[in-house]
Structures are given as C-alpha cells and as structure tokens.
Design an enzyme around this catalytic site. Structure first.
Site, mmCIF file in Angstrom:
data_model
loop_
_atom_site.group_PDB
_atom_site.id
_atom_site.type_symbol
_atom_site.label_atom_id
_atom_site.label_comp_id
_atom_site.label_asym_id
_atom_site.label_seq_id
_atom_site.Cartn_x
_atom_site.Cartn_y
_atom_site.Cartn_z
ATOM 1 N N ARG A 1 0.828 -1.203 0.000
ATOM 2 C CA ARG A 1 0.000 0.000 0.000
ATOM 3 C C ARG A 1 0.861 1.251 0.000
ATOM 4 O O ARG A 1 2.027 1.240 0.382
ATOM 5 C CB ARG A 1 -0.944 0.011 1.195
ATOM 6 C CG ARG A 1 -0.244 0.057 2.555
ATOM 7 C CD ARG A 1 -0.309 1.436 3.173
ATOM 8 N NE ARG A 1 0.436 1.526 4.416
ATOM 9 C CZ ARG A 1 1.666 2.038 4.487
ATOM 10 N NH1 ARG A 1 2.275 2.468 3.409
ATOM 11 N NH2 ARG A 1 2.293 2.121 5.654
ATOM 12 N N ASP B 1 7.407 5.272 6.179
ATOM 13 C CA ASP B 1 6.346 4.303 5.898
ATOM 14 C C ASP B 1 5.315 4.811 4.898
ATOM 15 O O ASP B 1 4.173 4.353 4.888
ATOM 16 C CB ASP B 1 5.645 3.909 7.199
ATOM 17 C CG ASP B 1 4.966 5.098 7.887
ATOM 18 O OD1 ASP B 1 5.266 6.250 7.520
ATOM 19 O OD2 ASP B 1 4.137 4.853 8.786
ATOM 20 N N HIS C 1 9.470 -5.102 11.980
ATOM 21 C CA HIS C 1 9.520 -3.995 11.032
ATOM 22 C C HIS C 1 10.917 -3.856 10.427
ATOM 23 O O HIS C 1 11.917 -3.933 11.146
ATOM 24 C CB HIS C 1 9.154 -2.672 11.720
ATOM 25 C CG HIS C 1 7.716 -2.580 12.120
ATOM 26 N ND1 HIS C 1 7.101 -1.384 12.420
ATOM 27 C CD2 HIS C 1 6.765 -3.531 12.266
ATOM 28 C CE1 HIS C 1 5.841 -1.605 12.739
ATOM 29 N NE2 HIS C 1 5.617 -2.897 12.655
ATOM 30 N N GLU D 1 8.693 0.579 4.000
ATOM 31 C CA GLU D 1 8.584 -0.188 5.242
ATOM 32 C C GLU D 1 8.050 -1.583 4.934
ATOM 33 O O GLU D 1 7.067 -1.734 4.202
ATOM 34 C CB GLU D 1 7.656 0.503 6.230
ATOM 35 C CG GLU D 1 7.537 -0.262 7.554
ATOM 36 C CD GLU D 1 6.505 0.335 8.490
ATOM 37 O OE1 GLU D 1 6.873 0.713 9.613
ATOM 38 O OE2 GLU D 1 5.326 0.420 8.088
#
Length: 219
Positions: A58, A87, A135, A154
């Site tokens: 995304r 991110d 992460h 990210e």
C-alpha cells in the site's frame, strides 16, 4: 487533538509536490514487490513448505501523511514527508508461523536491489499495547529517470493472528481517537499474550507433525 490530525491536509502547492514524490514511492514499492514475488516463487518451486501466506502492499493517502507529520510536530510539506517518514510506501508479509518471520527477514536482507537501514523486533519485544510485528525499513535506489535518488519502503512481517489483532486494535484506537478505555486496552493486551502463546503452540504442533511424518517415511 486526534480529530485535528484526521483533518490535516497539504496546501495546494505542497500537494502538487507530494503527487510527484508519490510516483517515486510507487516505483520503490514496485521494486520491493518484485523481489518479494521472486522470493515467494522460489519457496513455491524449491522448498517443501512456503512460509509466506500472502503479501499486501500500500501507499499512504495524502491525508494520512499530513496527519502523521502534524502529529510529529513537523511542517505539512512534501520535503518533510521525504525526510522524516519511512512508511509512506509499505509492504506487509503474512507468514505461517512466528518462527518463519526471522527466516523471511534474513532472506530479505540478502536481496541486492535494496538495503535494510533499520529493523525493529516487536515480535520478541512487543509494544506496551501488546502489538507484535517485525519492522524493516529498506532503501531503494531509483533509476536514472529519477536521478538515482533513494526512497524508503517499510516492510512488516507478522502472522495471521498478529495481523488480526493489529487490525482490531487499530479500529479501537480510531474509534476512541487514541483515548481507549482502560478495560478495553487491558483486554487487548491479554488477547495479544494469548495470541502469542497460540502462535507458539501451533508451531510446536507443526514441528511434531514433521517428526511423525519423518518417522512414517523411515518405515
């Protein structure tokens, strides 16, 4: 204050700059997605079990970027977004078991098309809320069309159970504008611990089945 962040917006000129930057993040994300698709294909073709359940990608919406900048006390500008946020482009990898997360992370580190610049292990060291995930921030060098600039993506690695919990916790935080009632927060923390224990037990069952199958094959 949370409501104010939700209403954050870029001014017209900054929004135009951001739209151009978003093309670069789309390109960086495409590079990462290609490498992850290749890893997934390798597991399917050459390994008995693929630890990757599925991959989601995304790009943050401009409103979300503006809200995060404002929450951090930063100017709502395209330059601040480039410099301070890691991110804007993101990928989430869902694995079968918690133990697989580290295996996949090691494979990602060896990919030549991007460089890991930061890692945070919230699987072994969960956040106070109970949140668990692994992460990684990777840096991707874009091609000559973008003057070989670098952009960050990210990558989050988690199990199905961790992902379900994180989605539920996010909905609760959004509903209460970041001021979640203490009983609900405590229940989410307890649920996170139970999910972690379930992940561990499921992996032990998986290993036990492998041992049983090996024993059957020896016969």
């Amino acid at each position: 204050m949370e409501k104010e962040y939700l209403n954050a917006r870029f001014e017209s000129e900054e929004f135009d700059r951001l739209k151009k930057d978003m093309v670069q993040y789309e390109s960086a994300l495409a590079v990462v997605k290609t490498q992850l698709t290749n890893i997934n294909a390798y597991y399917n073709a050459y390994e008995a079990i693929n630890p990757i359940e599925h991959i989601k990608a995304r790009i943050k919406a401009p409103e979300s970027i503006a809200g995060k900048l404002m929450k951090k006390g930063l100017p709502v500008t395209a330059e601040a977004a480039r410099a301070e946020l890691s991110d804007i482009a993101g990928v989430r990898i869902i694995s079968s078991y918690a133990k697989n997360i580290y295996e996949i992370a090691d494979v990602i580190k060896n990919q030549p098309d991007f460089t890991v610049i930061e890692e945070k292990d919230y699987v072994t060291n969960p956040k106070p809320s109970g949140y668990r995930s692994y992460h990684m921030i990777v840096e991707v060098q874009l091609g000559s069309l973008f003057d070989n600039q670098k952009r960050r993506v990210e990558i989050q690695l988690r199990t199905q159970a961790m992902d379900f919990w994180a989605t539920l916790e996010h909905k609760a935080r959004y509903k209460y504008r970041g001021k979640m009632p203490a009983p609900l927060a405590e229940e989410l923390q307890n649920s996170a611990e139970q999910i972690h224990e379930l992940d561990e037990r499921m992996y032990l069952i998986h290993e036990l089945l492998d041992l049983i199958n090996e024993g059957d094959n020896d016969d």
